[in-house]
Design an enzyme around this catalytic site. Structure first.
Site, mmCIF file in Angstrom:
data_model
loop_
_atom_site.group_PDB
_atom_site.id
_atom_site.type_symbol
_atom_site.label_atom_id
_atom_site.label_comp_id
_atom_site.label_asym_id
_atom_site.label_seq_id
_atom_site.Cartn_x
_atom_site.Cartn_y
_atom_site.Cartn_z
ATOM 1 N N GLY A 7 0.817 -1.223 0.000
ATOM 2 C CA GLY A 7 0.000 0.000 0.000
ATOM 3 C C GLY A 7 0.841 1.258 0.000
ATOM 4 C CG PHE A 11 -3.168 9.621 3.176
ATOM 5 C CD1 PHE A 11 -2.472 10.813 3.035
ATOM 6 C CD2 PHE A 11 -3.912 9.408 4.341
ATOM 7 C CE1 PHE A 11 -2.494 11.773 4.044
ATOM 8 C CE2 PHE A 11 -3.943 10.360 5.344
ATOM 9 C CZ PHE A 11 -3.223 11.531 5.199
ATOM 10 C CB ILE A 12 -0.779 6.086 5.791
ATOM 11 C CG1 ILE A 12 -2.000 6.877 6.258
ATOM 12 C CG2 ILE A 12 0.185 5.875 6.955
ATOM 13 C CD1 ILE A 12 -2.883 6.143 7.266
ATOM 14 N N GLY A 13 0.945 5.025 3.303
ATOM 15 C CA GLY A 13 2.080 4.219 2.826
ATOM 16 C C GLY A 13 3.115 5.066 2.116
ATOM 17 C CB THR A 133 -8.340 1.888 11.703
ATOM 18 O OG1 THR A 133 -9.273 2.846 12.165
ATOM 19 C CG2 THR A 133 -9.132 0.603 11.460
ATOM 20 C CG ASP A 134 -9.300 5.300 15.949
ATOM 21 O OD1 ASP A 134 -9.701 5.122 14.772
ATOM 22 O OD2 ASP A 134 -9.349 6.411 16.520
ATOM 23 C CD GLU A 135 -12.721 4.431 11.172
ATOM 24 O OE1 GLU A 135 -13.704 3.891 10.658
ATOM 25 O OE2 GLU A 135 -12.127 5.400 10.663
ATOM 26 C CE1 TYR A 158 -10.565 0.648 6.604
ATOM 27 C CE2 TYR A 158 -11.454 1.952 8.414
ATOM 28 C CZ TYR A 158 -10.375 1.500 7.675
ATOM 29 O OH TYR A 158 -9.100 1.878 8.031
ATOM 30 C CE LYS A 162 -6.988 -1.934 8.586
ATOM 31 N NZ LYS A 162 -5.815 -2.079 7.682
#
Ligand code: NAD
Ligand code: TYD
Length: 353
Positions: A7, A11-13, A133-135, A158, A162
């Protein structure tokens, strides 16, 4: 240090890859399928740099993942590839189940085979770092914060996908002895953020004088962290985290969505005045189904055990991010025109897929 980043065109990768290649002198192989969210232009600062290489491939292709590991011989895998947008997971979850769950299974099996074949020294060095993720922890009431001991309670397709992937990663540690690390982070923002997420969508709509959609009454709270602070946290964990541990990463920057949108309006008005204040563009729209009320992370473990601290406050980070979007129209204009122009996503249009 040799790191395989899945990934890495996202964005983060891409922020992690820039940090590793440009600041740490690491050798990085980015493995990315280049879905709608992946873009080689996110890696343009790394192209041609010594130690940087790119493989366009699907993480669900286990044989290719095994071959990539055998050839590149990483000291660590940082696994970020995922379908990442909650609204898209509501409209259609199939890609989320496939990439986030099957894809993580594929990466774990490839890593298990690779790890088993290493000599003792390389085996002791190897890490599989799963980025989550914190989700997965669900939705908070008005008080309290998620930490490493919070029970899982995912509520969107989502976050459920995860959560499943986090469980697989821990199972591969307990059952097969794979040396894993898991991190769960709060909402990120910053440069190269695909303009489907709240902050970049609002920046670009506000810049163009378009309506700013706020779901529900705008009282939902997220805990915002600048992407470069997240990248530094991830590299800290892969270098110094304890095997088998989870680390929660957050910004200590809780903001109501309406506050975030108003802040963006005010900062843009100061930079590119429009005649009338941009707050007038705010529209309260139908709420997201299953909309989580509040996320907040207690990142004490990252701070006390690994000495990590965020460098950007929300105020400095959001101003820097707005300035980045103003200066980098070459990046977002083609995305808005060719990939996603800002229409509403995530409303339930059919009963089942
Ligand atoms: P992103 O959507 O910007 O990037 C995801 C990348 O994965 C893209 O480059 C895409 O091409 C690639 N990809 C998707 N499916 C693939 C597949 N089957 N094979 C290979 N590559 C594939 O996502 P992001 O915001 O950078 O998030 C990265 C990771 O961090 C995700 O695992 C996400 O769950 C997690 N995370 C994100 C946030 C956030 O605020 N964005 C917060 C915490 C954790
Ligand atoms: P988002 O950026 O999609 O991240 P996540 O759902 O992973 O937290 O959304 C952040 C918050 O902003 C979330 O509470 C939903 C809300 N939101 C809006 O109010 N309007 C929008 O157009 C979008 C995309 C999100």
């Amino acid at each position: 240090m040799r790191i395989l980043v899945t990934g890495g065109a996202g964005f983060i990768g891409s922020a992690v890859t820039r940090l590793l290649v440009l600041e740490r002198g690491a050798s990085v192989l980015v493995v990315d399928k280049l879905t709608y969210a992946g873009d080689r232009r996110n890696l343009r600062d790394c192209e041609g740099r010594p130690g940087f290489s790119f493989l366009q491939a699907d993480i669900c292709d286990r044989a290719r993942m095994a071959a990539a590991m055998a050839e590149f011989r990483p000291d660590a895998v940082m696994h970020l590839a995922a379908e990442s947008h909650v609204d898209r997971s509501i409209t259609g979850a199939a890609d989320f189940i496939r990439t986030n769950i099957d894809g993580t299974f594929s990466m774990l099996e490839a890593a298990r085979g690779y790890h088993a074949g290493l000599d003792a020294e390389a085996k002791a060095r190897f890490r599989f770092h799963h980025i989550s993720t914190d989700e997965v922890f669900g939705s908070l009431g008005p008080t309290g914060a998620f930490s490493e001991t919070t029970a899982y309670d995912p509520r969107s397709p989502y976050s459920a996908s995860k959560a499943a992937s986090d469980h697989l990663v821990r199972a591969w540690h307990e059952t097969y002895g794979l040396p894993v690390l898991v991190t769960n982070c709060s909402n990120n923002y910053g440069p190269y953020h695909f303009p489907e997420k709240l902050i970049p969508l609002v920046i670009l709509n506000a810049l163009e004088g378009k309506p700013l959609p706020v779901y529900g009454d705008g009282s939902n709270i997220r805990d915002w962290l600048h992407v470069e602070d997240h990248a530094r946290a991830l590299v800290t964990v892969v270098e110094r985290g304890r095997i088998g541990e989870t680390y929660c990463i957050g910004g200590r920057a809780e903001r109501r969505n309406l506050q975030v949108v108003e802040t963006i309006c005010d900062l843009l008005d100061a930079r590119r005045p429009m005649g009338t204040p941009r707050r007038g563009l705010i529209r309260f729209v139908t709420d997201r189904p299953g909309h989580d009320a509040r996320y907040a992370i207690d990142c004490t473990k990252m701070e006390s055990e690994l000495g990590w601290r965020q460098q950007q406050s929300f105020e400095s980070g959001i101003a820097q991010t707005i300035d980045w979007y103003l200066a980098n129209e070459w990046w977002w204009r083609p995305l808005r025109e060719q990939k996603y122009s800002g229409e509403r996503l995530g409303l339930i249009t059919q009963k089942a897929s």
